[in-house]
Design a protein around this motif. Structure first.
Motif, PDB file in Angstrom:
ATOM      1  N   LEU A  11     -20.256 -19.875 -15.127  1.00 38.72           N
ATOM      2  CA  LEU A  11     -20.616 -20.378 -16.459  1.00 38.72           C
ATOM      3  C   LEU A  11     -19.585 -21.371 -16.982  1.00 38.72           C
ATOM      4  O   LEU A  11     -19.937 -22.364 -17.614  1.00 38.72           O
ATOM      5  CB  LEU A  11     -20.763 -19.214 -17.439  1.00 38.72           C
ATOM      6  N   TYR A  12     -18.311 -21.111 -16.691  1.00 33.19           N
ATOM      7  CA  TYR A  12     -17.262 -22.045 -17.095  1.00 33.19           C
ATOM      8  C   TYR A  12     -17.486 -23.413 -16.449  1.00 33.19           C
ATOM      9  O   TYR A  12     -17.440 -24.444 -17.116  1.00 33.19           O
ATOM     10  CB  TYR A  12     -15.873 -21.514 -16.714  1.00 33.19           C
ATOM     11  N   VAL A  13     -17.745 -23.420 -15.142  1.00 35.38           N
ATOM     12  CA  VAL A  13     -17.965 -24.673 -14.414  1.00 35.38           C
ATOM     13  C   VAL A  13     -19.178 -25.411 -14.966  1.00 35.38           C
ATOM     14  O   VAL A  13     -19.129 -26.621 -15.216  1.00 35.38           O
ATOM     15  CB  VAL A  13     -18.121 -24.397 -12.900  1.00 35.38           C
ATOM     16  N   VAL A  14     -20.262 -24.683 -15.186  1.00 35.44           N
ATOM     17  CA  VAL A  14     -21.480 -25.312 -15.719  1.00 35.44           C
ATOM     18  C   VAL A  14     -21.219 -25.891 -17.106  1.00 35.44           C
ATOM     19  O   VAL A  14     -21.628 -27.020 -17.404  1.00 35.44           O
ATOM     20  CB  VAL A  14     -22.655 -24.296 -15.744  1.00 35.44           C
ATOM     21  N   ASN A  15     -20.526 -25.137 -17.956  1.00 37.05           N
ATOM     22  CA  ASN A  15     -20.238 -25.656 -19.296  1.00 37.05           C
ATOM     23  C   ASN A  15     -19.332 -26.878 -19.220  1.00 37.05           C
ATOM     24  O   ASN A  15     -19.578 -27.884 -19.887  1.00 37.05           O
ATOM     25  CB  ASN A  15     -19.597 -24.587 -20.178  1.00 37.05           C
ATOM     26  N   ARG A  16     -18.311 -26.800 -18.396  1.00 33.76           N
ATOM     27  CA  ARG A  16     -17.311 -27.881 -18.320  1.00 33.76           C
ATOM     28  C   ARG A  16     -17.892 -29.186 -17.799  1.00 33.76           C
ATOM     29  O   ARG A  16     -17.622 -30.254 -18.324  1.00 33.76           O
ATOM     30  CB  ARG A  16     -16.155 -27.408 -17.419  1.00 33.76           C
ATOM     31  N   TRP A  17     -18.691 -29.117 -16.734  1.00 32.72           N
ATOM     32  CA  TRP A  17     -19.140 -30.343 -16.089  1.00 32.72           C
ATOM     33  C   TRP A  17     -20.623 -30.665 -16.261  1.00 32.72           C
ATOM     34  O   TRP A  17     -21.039 -31.766 -15.911  1.00 32.72           O
ATOM     35  CB  TRP A  17     -18.786 -30.306 -14.610  1.00 32.72           C
ATOM     36  N   VAL A  18     -21.417 -29.763 -16.817  1.00 35.54           N
ATOM     37  CA  VAL A  18     -22.840 -30.052 -17.006  1.00 35.54           C
ATOM     38  C   VAL A  18     -23.208 -30.065 -18.492  1.00 35.54           C
ATOM     39  O   VAL A  18     -23.780 -31.045 -18.976  1.00 35.54           O
ATOM     40  CB  VAL A  18     -23.728 -29.038 -16.236  1.00 35.54           C
ATOM     41  N   ILE A  19     -22.879 -28.995 -19.204  1.00 32.47           N
ATOM     42  CA  ILE A  19     -23.328 -28.877 -20.596  1.00 32.47           C
ATOM     43  C   ILE A  19     -22.525 -29.770 -21.537  1.00 32.47           C
ATOM     44  O   ILE A  19     -23.101 -30.565 -22.288  1.00 32.47           O
ATOM     45  CB  ILE A  19     -23.287 -27.406 -21.062  1.00 32.47           C
ATOM     46  N   LYS A  20     -21.204 -29.674 -21.513  1.00 33.76           N
ATOM     47  CA  LYS A  20     -20.382 -30.412 -22.484  1.00 33.76           C
ATOM     48  C   LYS A  20     -20.589 -31.931 -22.448  1.00 33.76           C
ATOM     49  O   LYS A  20     -20.626 -32.549 -23.509  1.00 33.76           O
ATOM     50  CB  LYS A  20     -18.904 -30.074 -22.295  1.00 33.76           C
ATOM     51  N   PRO A  21     -20.757 -32.543 -21.279  1.00 37.26           N
ATOM     52  CA  PRO A  21     -20.973 -33.994 -21.291  1.00 37.26           C
ATOM     53  C   PRO A  21     -22.317 -34.420 -21.899  1.00 37.26           C
ATOM     54  O   PRO A  21     -22.463 -35.561 -22.326  1.00 37.26           O
ATOM     55  CB  PRO A  21     -20.924 -34.385 -19.813  1.00 37.26           C
ATOM     56  N   HIS A  22     -23.283 -33.488 -21.962  1.00 36.07           N
ATOM     57  CA  HIS A  22     -24.619 -33.855 -22.401  1.00 36.07           C
ATOM     58  C   HIS A  22     -25.067 -33.212 -23.706  1.00 36.07           C
ATOM     59  O   HIS A  22     -26.038 -33.661 -24.311  1.00 36.07           O
ATOM     60  CB  HIS A  22     -25.634 -33.519 -21.297  1.00 36.07           C
ATOM     61  N   VAL A  23     -24.396 -32.145 -24.096  1.00 35.17           N
ATOM     62  CA  VAL A  23     -24.773 -31.434 -25.316  1.00 35.17           C
ATOM     63  C   VAL A  23     -23.610 -31.533 -26.296  1.00 35.17           C
ATOM     64  O   VAL A  23     -22.470 -31.277 -25.932  1.00 35.17           O
ATOM     65  CB  VAL A  23     -25.090 -29.943 -25.008  1.00 35.17           C
ATOM     66  N   HIS A  24     -23.887 -31.910 -27.512  1.00 38.58           N
ATOM     67  CA  HIS A  24     -22.827 -32.149 -28.482  1.00 38.58           C
ATOM     68  C   HIS A  24     -22.684 -31.025 -29.510  1.00 38.58           C
ATOM     69  O   HIS A  24     -22.082 -31.216 -30.547  1.00 38.58           O
ATOM     70  CB  HIS A  24     -23.041 -33.500 -29.156  1.00 38.58           C
ATOM     71  N   ALA A  25     -23.211 -29.860 -29.192  1.00 35.30           N
ATOM     72  CA  ALA A  25     -23.083 -28.710 -30.086  1.00 35.30           C
ATOM     73  C   ALA A  25     -21.646 -28.208 -30.082  1.00 35.30           C
ATOM     74  O   ALA A  25     -21.033 -28.042 -29.024  1.00 35.30           O
ATOM     75  CB  ALA A  25     -24.038 -27.597 -29.652  1.00 35.30           C
TER      76      ALA A  25
END
Length: 130
Positions: free
Chosen positions: A18-32
């Protein structure tokens, strides 16, 4: 009694993923703000405690292979909260965020529940079953 599998613990592996997904997938595309500020903080205990407890075991500071105790979880939660939100910000001349401590605590409680109750953690296996 079931043994704690340290680096093979399902919660540890899931939370590291989940850390990896958040760091490199979610954070660059989601601005929440949640994903940028607190999501990874909630993963602190489940991601950092298993390797540290393995190190404690290897150094002889931990004399069992049981799942993390309430005291181990609480001590690391308090210690890391003080280090990351009080001492660290003073050294780095930044501002600590009390909401980070809330995220650490939520992650710690969820990890405690996962590690404590067999009926809630069907993915957990003993070392003998692996």
């Amino acid at each position: 009694m079931k043994r704690f599998n340290y680096l093979l613990d399902p919660l540890f592996l899931i939370c590291c993923g989940l850390y990896v997904v958040n760091r490199w997938v979610i954070k660059p595309h989601v601005h929440a703000a949640f994903f940028h500020n607190w999501f990874n903080d909630g993963l602190l205990i489940p991601c950092a405690l298993p390797p540290l407890l393995l190190l404690h075991k290897l150094c002889g500071l931990r004399n069992h292979d049981a799942f993390p105790t309430t005291g181990e979880i609480a001590a690391h939660l308090v210690g890391w909260s003080v280090l990351f939100e009080w001492i660290g910000p003073r050294i780095m001349r930044t501002t600590g965020d009390p909401w980070d401590v809330v995220a650490y605590a939520v992650g710690a409680v969820l990890a405690f529940v996962w590690w404590r109750f067999d009926r809630i953690t069907p993915l957990r296996k003993t070392a003998d079953e692996l």
